[in-house]
Design a protein around this motif. Structure first.
Motif, mmCIF file in Angstrom:
data_model
loop_
_atom_site.group_PDB
_atom_site.id
_atom_site.type_symbol
_atom_site.label_atom_id
_atom_site.label_comp_id
_atom_site.label_asym_id
_atom_site.label_seq_id
_atom_site.Cartn_x
_atom_site.Cartn_y
_atom_site.Cartn_z
ATOM 1 N N GLU A 139 0.811 -1.212 0.000
ATOM 2 C CA GLU A 139 0.000 0.000 0.000
ATOM 3 C C GLU A 139 0.849 1.269 0.000
ATOM 4 O OE1 GLU A 139 -3.310 0.234 -0.293
ATOM 5 O OE2 GLU A 139 -3.412 -1.943 -0.513
ATOM 6 N N GLN A 140 2.155 1.126 0.023
ATOM 7 C CA GLN A 140 3.004 2.311 0.064
ATOM 8 C C GLN A 140 3.001 3.044 -1.271
ATOM 9 O OE1 GLN A 140 6.875 1.144 1.506
ATOM 10 N NE2 GLN A 140 6.169 0.961 3.622
ATOM 11 N N GLU A 141 3.318 4.324 -1.193
ATOM 12 C CA GLU A 141 3.285 5.182 -2.374
ATOM 13 C C GLU A 141 4.245 4.699 -3.451
ATOM 14 O OE1 GLU A 141 2.531 9.674 -3.563
ATOM 15 O OE2 GLU A 141 1.952 8.717 -1.687
ATOM 16 N N SER A 142 3.815 4.798 -4.690
ATOM 17 C CA SER A 142 4.649 4.432 -5.834
ATOM 18 C C SER A 142 5.957 5.211 -5.832
ATOM 19 C CB SER A 142 3.883 4.713 -7.133
ATOM 20 O OG SER A 142 4.736 4.587 -8.263
ATOM 21 N N ASN A 143 6.986 4.600 -6.380
ATOM 22 C CA ASN A 143 8.274 5.269 -6.547
ATOM 23 C C ASN A 143 8.254 6.255 -7.712
ATOM 24 O OD1 ASN A 143 9.566 3.817 -4.437
ATOM 25 N ND2 ASN A 143 9.802 2.063 -5.794
ATOM 26 N N TYR A 144 7.131 6.314 -8.424
ATOM 27 C CA TYR A 144 7.012 7.167 -9.611
ATOM 28 C C TYR A 144 5.978 8.257 -9.339
ATOM 29 C CZ TYR A 144 9.447 3.298 -11.859
ATOM 30 O OH TYR A 144 10.359 2.332 -12.187
ATOM 31 N N ASN A 145 6.341 9.492 -9.595
ATOM 32 C CA ASN A 145 5.437 10.613 -9.387
ATOM 33 C C ASN A 145 4.856 11.103 -10.711
ATOM 34 O OD1 ASN A 145 5.885 10.820 -6.537
ATOM 35 N ND2 ASN A 145 7.867 11.782 -6.957
ATOM 36 N N ASP A 146 3.682 11.690 -10.635
ATOM 37 C CA ASP A 146 3.047 12.320 -11.798
ATOM 38 C C ASP A 146 2.956 11.372 -12.998
ATOM 39 O OD1 ASP A 146 2.806 14.798 -10.392
ATOM 40 O OD2 ASP A 146 4.910 15.229 -10.871
ATOM 41 N N ILE A 147 2.552 10.145 -12.741
ATOM 42 C CA ILE A 147 2.475 9.198 -13.861
ATOM 43 C C ILE A 147 1.376 9.580 -14.844
ATOM 44 C CG2 ILE A 147 3.463 7.285 -12.535
ATOM 45 C CD1 ILE A 147 0.700 6.137 -12.154
ATOM 46 N N ASP A 148 0.420 10.372 -14.382
ATOM 47 C CA ASP A 148 -0.624 10.830 -15.299
ATOM 48 C C ASP A 148 -0.098 11.871 -16.303
ATOM 49 O OD1 ASP A 148 -0.249 12.558 -13.123
ATOM 50 O OD2 ASP A 148 -2.246 13.433 -13.358
ATOM 51 N N ASN A 200 7.663 -1.797 -16.804
ATOM 52 C CA ASN A 200 8.617 -2.862 -17.111
ATOM 53 C C ASN A 200 9.786 -2.881 -16.120
ATOM 54 O OD1 ASN A 200 11.208 -3.607 -19.280
ATOM 55 N ND2 ASN A 200 9.541 -5.045 -18.967
ATOM 56 N N ASN A 201 10.274 -1.711 -15.749
ATOM 57 C CA ASN A 201 11.363 -1.648 -14.775
ATOM 58 C C ASN A 201 10.946 -2.236 -13.435
ATOM 59 O OD1 ASN A 201 13.296 -0.479 -16.458
ATOM 60 N ND2 ASN A 201 12.667 1.615 -15.952
ATOM 61 N N GLU A 202 9.709 -1.967 -13.034
ATOM 62 C CA GLU A 202 9.218 -2.546 -11.787
ATOM 63 C C GLU A 202 9.034 -4.062 -11.916
ATOM 64 O OE1 GLU A 202 8.710 -1.031 -8.678
ATOM 65 O OE2 GLU A 202 9.930 0.425 -9.765
ATOM 66 N N ASP A 203 8.501 -4.504 -13.048
ATOM 67 C CA ASP A 203 8.287 -5.940 -13.264
ATOM 68 C C ASP A 203 9.591 -6.729 -13.199
ATOM 69 O OD1 ASP A 203 5.571 -5.625 -13.517
ATOM 70 O OD2 ASP A 203 5.563 -5.679 -15.718
ATOM 71 N N LYS A 204 10.689 -6.114 -13.612
ATOM 72 C CA LYS A 204 11.981 -6.808 -13.601
ATOM 73 C C LYS A 204 12.416 -7.212 -12.203
ATOM 74 C CE LYS A 204 13.831 -4.409 -17.684
ATOM 75 N NZ LYS A 204 14.783 -3.377 -18.155
ATOM 76 N N THR A 205 11.888 -6.530 -11.197
ATOM 77 C CA THR A 205 12.299 -6.829 -9.820
ATOM 78 C C THR A 205 11.570 -8.040 -9.237
ATOM 79 O OG1 THR A 205 10.598 -5.421 -8.759
ATOM 80 C CG2 THR A 205 12.644 -4.351 -9.480
ATOM 81 N N VAL A 206 10.474 -8.448 -9.874
ATOM 82 C CA VAL A 206 9.627 -9.495 -9.292
ATOM 83 C C VAL A 206 10.329 -10.857 -9.213
ATOM 84 C CG1 VAL A 206 7.458 -10.757 -9.499
ATOM 85 C CG2 VAL A 206 7.507 -8.300 -9.922
ATOM 86 N N PRO A 207 10.954 -11.355 -10.289
ATOM 87 C CA PRO A 207 11.608 -12.666 -10.180
ATOM 88 C C PRO A 207 12.692 -12.712 -9.100
ATOM 89 C CG PRO A 207 11.393 -12.020 -12.476
ATOM 90 C CD PRO A 207 11.030 -10.826 -11.659
ATOM 91 N N LEU A 208 13.346 -11.593 -8.848
ATOM 92 C CA LEU A 208 14.366 -11.556 -7.798
ATOM 93 C C LEU A 208 13.732 -11.700 -6.417
ATOM 94 C CD1 LEU A 208 16.620 -8.679 -9.188
ATOM 95 C CD2 LEU A 208 16.966 -11.155 -9.386
ATOM 96 N N VAL A 233 8.023 -10.182 -1.002
ATOM 97 C CA VAL A 233 7.884 -8.736 -0.846
ATOM 98 C C VAL A 233 8.430 -8.044 -2.095
ATOM 99 C CG1 VAL A 233 8.414 -6.741 0.586
ATOM 100 C CG2 VAL A 233 8.109 -8.993 1.642
ATOM 101 N N VAL A 234 7.525 -7.556 -2.916
ATOM 102 C CA VAL A 234 7.926 -6.942 -4.189
ATOM 103 C C VAL A 234 8.009 -5.417 -4.105
ATOM 104 C CG1 VAL A 234 7.011 -8.832 -5.564
ATOM 105 C CG2 VAL A 234 5.541 -6.891 -5.013
ATOM 106 N N GLY A 235 7.602 -4.839 -2.984
ATOM 107 C CA GLY A 235 7.680 -3.393 -2.831
ATOM 108 C C GLY A 235 6.473 -2.677 -3.392
ATOM 109 N N PRO A 236 6.501 -1.349 -3.363
ATOM 110 C CA PRO A 236 5.363 -0.563 -3.845
ATOM 111 C C PRO A 236 5.075 -0.820 -5.317
ATOM 112 C CG PRO A 236 6.906 0.814 -2.609
ATOM 113 C CD PRO A 236 7.583 -0.495 -2.836
ATOM 114 N N GLU A 237 3.807 -0.727 -5.668
ATOM 115 C CA GLU A 237 3.405 -0.922 -7.061
ATOM 116 C C GLU A 237 3.648 0.346 -7.881
ATOM 117 O OE1 GLU A 237 2.553 -3.696 -8.282
ATOM 118 O OE2 GLU A 237 1.805 -4.939 -6.640
ATOM 119 N N PHE A 238 3.798 0.183 -9.190
ATOM 120 C CA PHE A 238 3.953 1.333 -10.085
ATOM 121 C C PHE A 238 2.765 2.268 -9.933
ATOM 122 C CE2 PHE A 238 3.008 3.372 -14.173
ATOM 123 C CZ PHE A 238 4.195 4.072 -14.385
ATOM 124 N N LEU A 239 1.565 1.686 -9.913
ATOM 125 C CA LEU A 239 0.335 2.428 -9.631
ATOM 126 C C LEU A 239 -0.011 2.137 -8.171
ATOM 127 C CD1 LEU A 239 -2.079 4.114 -10.660
ATOM 128 C CD2 LEU A 239 -3.162 1.954 -11.321
#
Length: 270
Positions: free
Chosen positions: A6-15, A27-35, A179-185
């Motif tokens: 539920e933590q805030e995304s690492n990306y701001n102003d995605i809109d 895609n950059n966030e997805d790359k962290t999932v297998p690790l 634990v994959v961390g905050p979501e992009f959205l």
């Protein structure tokens, strides 16, 4: 507990991002999932061994979850019969709100802590069986209640969650915390969290079926022949295994219904 999901995304102003920037960010966030999944392999290993032992003695594997997590459990369960030729009630996926919730959200379904055990009772779940709770948050009442009651009734319990130290993990004999961390959205756990759960489910069910003897070499020798593509795939397997032509291999496959049975039959007087 702190819910990383539920933590805030690492990306701001995605809109305000361009389409290309959005896609690269996801895609950059997805790359962290297998690790993140890799770190949980020791936990998954223990669960696979425990589930295999129970299923080898007549037990079944159940998944329960709500929303995306529940849908992922239903998908994994539904793919086991065609892939491995097992009965449809050997791996069962149950989603809060029933089958309607597979396509459309059912209001408040995940908040009922008693309903999961009621749903499981329809399948006569018992102490031979295994129950895996799926919840990115690790706090879904539907899953907590199901695991709690199942555990009291001798069912092996496990979970696949994306936060550490939550109540679902505490109700599990074999907790898997990825634990994959905050979501992009922000908070959209259908993204990285869902991907992590899907990867873990692939590992769990595939490894269990391999250890139960449903695979030979690297081939799905018990797969169901439900379309032309699978018939052709099976025919190729039989051709290679028996060193025979396509026509003969297809005839054996269709006559006996699976690669395994076709090969075994051909090694006896026909």
């Amino acid at each position: 507990m702190i819910r990383v999901t539920e933590q805030e995304s690492n990306y701001n102003d995605i809109d305000q991002m361009s389409v290309l920037e959005i896609l690269k960010g996801i895609n950059n966030e997805d790359k962290t999932v297998p690790l993140a999944v890799e770190k949980a392999i020791p936990q998954i290993d223990k669960l696979v061994s425990a589930v295999t032992n129970r299923m080898a003695n007549g037990g079944r594997l159940f998944y329960i979850g709500a929303g995306t997590s529940g849908r992922l459990g239903v998908v994994d369960a539904s793919e086991c019969p065609p892939t491995f030729g097992v009965p449809f009630d050997m791996v069962v996926g149950i989603i809060a709100g029933g089958d309607t919730a597979i396509r459309r959200a059912v209001e408040n379904a995940e908040d009922d802590s008693k309903q999961a055990w009621i749903d499981l009772q329809e399948f006569d779940i018992n102490e031979k069986d295994c129950l895996v709770g799926l919840a990115a948050s690790g706090t879904t009442p539907y899953v907590i209640g199901g695991l709690n009651t199942a555990r009291k009734n001798g069912v092996l319990t496990a979970c696949i969650v994306c936060n550490e130290g939550g109540p679902i993990a505490k109700e599990s004999d074999f907790p898997i915390e990825i634990v994959v961390g905050p979501e992009f959205l922000t908070g959209s756990t259908r993204m990285k969290s869902g991907t992590a759960q899907k990867l873990a489910l692939n590992m769990l069910s595939t490894a269990v079926m391999i250890k139960l003897g449903k695979v030979k070499g690297n081939k799905m020798v018990d797969m169901q022949l439900t379309n032309h593509k699978l018939v052709d795939r099976g025919t190729q397997m039989v051709m290679k295994e028996l060193n025979i032509n396509h026509e003969r291999a297809e005839d054996l496959l269709l006559r006996y219904g699976s690669v395994r049975k076709a090969v075994e039959a051909s090694q006896k007087p026909l």
